[in-house]
Write an enzyme that holds these catalytic residues in place. Sequence first.
Site, PDB file in Angstrom:
ATOM      1  CG  HIS A  58       0.154   6.094  -0.793  1.00 56.59           C
ATOM      2  ND1 HIS A  58      -1.019   6.550  -1.348  1.00 56.59           N
ATOM      3  CD2 HIS A  58      -0.180   5.589   0.425  1.00 56.59           C
ATOM      4  CE1 HIS A  58      -2.024   6.325  -0.498  1.00 56.59           C
ATOM      5  NE2 HIS A  58      -1.546   5.739   0.574  1.00 56.59           N
ATOM      6  CG  HIS A  96      -7.528   6.598   5.041  1.00 56.12           C
ATOM      7  ND1 HIS A  96      -7.059   7.880   5.215  1.00 56.12           N
ATOM      8  CD2 HIS A  96      -6.437   5.844   4.747  1.00 56.12           C
ATOM      9  CE1 HIS A  96      -5.757   7.899   5.036  1.00 56.12           C
ATOM     10  NE2 HIS A  96      -5.350   6.681   4.737  1.00 56.12           N
ATOM     11  CG  HIS A 107      -1.756   1.180   1.447  1.00 55.94           C
ATOM     12  ND1 HIS A 107      -3.112   1.188   1.248  1.00 55.94           N
ATOM     13  CD2 HIS A 107      -1.427   2.437   1.870  1.00 55.94           C
ATOM     14  CE1 HIS A 107      -3.585   2.403   1.516  1.00 55.94           C
ATOM     15  NE2 HIS A 107      -2.580   3.175   1.898  1.00 55.94           N
ATOM     16  CD  GLU A 108       1.893   3.576   3.702  1.00 52.33           C
ATOM     17  OE1 GLU A 108       2.131   4.674   3.164  1.00 52.33           O
ATOM     18  OE2 GLU A 108       0.851   3.361   4.335  1.00 52.33           O
ATOM     19  CG  ASP A 143      -9.268  10.309   6.203  1.00 51.06           C
ATOM     20  OD1 ASP A 143      -8.043  10.421   6.001  1.00 51.06           O
ATOM     21  OD2 ASP A 143      -9.939   9.328   5.823  1.00 51.06           O
ATOM     22  CD  GLU A 161      -5.377   5.771   1.567  1.00 51.35           C
ATOM     23  OE1 GLU A 161      -5.544   4.598   1.952  1.00 51.35           O
ATOM     24  OE2 GLU A 161      -4.286   6.358   1.640  1.00 51.35           O
ATOM     25  CE1 TYR A 203      -3.934   9.779   0.356  1.00 49.43           C
ATOM     26  CE2 TYR A 203      -3.948  11.224   2.270  1.00 49.43           C
ATOM     27  CZ  TYR A 203      -4.003   9.952   1.716  1.00 49.43           C
ATOM     28  OH  TYR A 203      -4.116   8.862   2.544  1.00 49.43           O
TER      29      TYR A 203
HETATM   30 ZN    ZN Z   1      -2.662   5.215   2.210  1.00 49.96          ZN
END
Ligand code: ZN
Lengths: 388, 90
Positions: A169, A267, A165-166, A262, A189, A180
Amino acid sequence: MPHSHICCSIIPPHIFRNIAEHGDDDERAQARHMLEESAEVRGERRALGLMASAIALPAGEKRRTIFDAQSTRDLPGKLVRSEGSKASRDAAVNEAYDGSGATYDFFKKNYARNSIDDKGLRLDSSVHYGVKFSNAQWNGRQMLYGDGDGKLFNRFTAALDIIGHELTHGITQYTAALEYHDQSGALNEHFSDVFGILVKQYTRKLTAAKSDWLIGAGLFTKEVHGIAVRSMKAPGTAYDDKVIGKDPQPAHMQNYSKTTGDNGGVHVNSGIPNHVFYLVATKLGGKAWEVAGRIWYDTLTRRLTRTSNFQACADATHAAAGERYGKNSAPQQAVLEAWKAVGIDVAAPAVVAAARLKIAKPTFSIPSAAAEVPAMAIASTSARRARR
Amino acid sequence: MRVMVERSGGFAGIASRRDVDSASLDALEAATLERLAHDALTVAVPQSPPMPDAYRYDVSIDGNSRTMSETSLPSEWRSLIEWVLARADS
Ligand SMILES: [Zn+2]
């Protein structure tokens, strides 16, 4: 510590991407010069070194470097493992090393992508970031992982899909550069969750039917009443706990969250496209990274831009499926039906083309293909502002 | 003085929120809160585009709200935020 991040607030990631992707030697030299100026003003010598080396674009294979931040916020920290060196006694170090390797291999073998920037960028990770830090992040240049507080969260390297996941990005930063916040942020996301789970499925040889479709399984401690952080199969059901509350993800546009927190629920609303991907992958069956993953990879790297929303993503995945597998093919049909199931109708190609034409008019928005020059101009303005 | 901190985002996207009122703190704690808030207010909050999975903070001091990101958080604001988040609601 803010100083290690400050360069990101001066030079937006999309500029970095533009330079890396499209810059010729002169542009790269100019970018380096601007970086030197702005970094000098702020005394950001270390940040400068990192960014300059990233811009230098070394042609590479898989190169991983793991640092230990030793419970500080100083990045990158102490070098503890580099490519080919032997395993550490520290589990977090090995998990970051193996996980970033698995992610590199996944993108290389399936989509012929050479690292985050497709030019062999070194994969840097810092573990033991901060004290009881319950988070993981791609900070524009590297991954960082906290140890978790031990009460609710275990260490963040514990789940392979979190590492995938990271790193995704990072890929998004160099490709669609989805902003974002709000829907573009929820898509940012979403793509991270999609390729995070696909890295896990590919590495563990799990078919779509065999996957749990959970993001962050194993991240919560036993104290938490929950199986994972998110569920792509059934968004909104991953946890329900007296301390952290209930999983707020919707699976349908009817329940789209209008929260301002957020960054507009990035998310939270990612649950909607996440569920679409799950529906496509399970409908097609087999190895989800082969067809469904390929469509999503084409979409992220070639069809979306900074401000794309859910509708644009629906249209783009549909077009990508048609391009690769044929008009009205089973994959294209699955994509159409899956978006419909969450309340989004794919627009007819004529409508999509008309919308593109509208965007191309030189009024307010700049088409992304022509954005390199203005982006450079923004960077030099920022550098000038920083000098004052 | 009333300080409200909401932290949202992060990889897990789980929000956490604390609301602290100096009127219901003991004298020493109330003085600490006021000093931390005063120190924070002397520092401008840099605006930067949100970064993936970085925490976002919404901080309100006596009804005056600011939004800031983990990636550009001045240490004075971090001290206030951490102190408030570590407190039970009052
Ligand atoms: Zn993320």
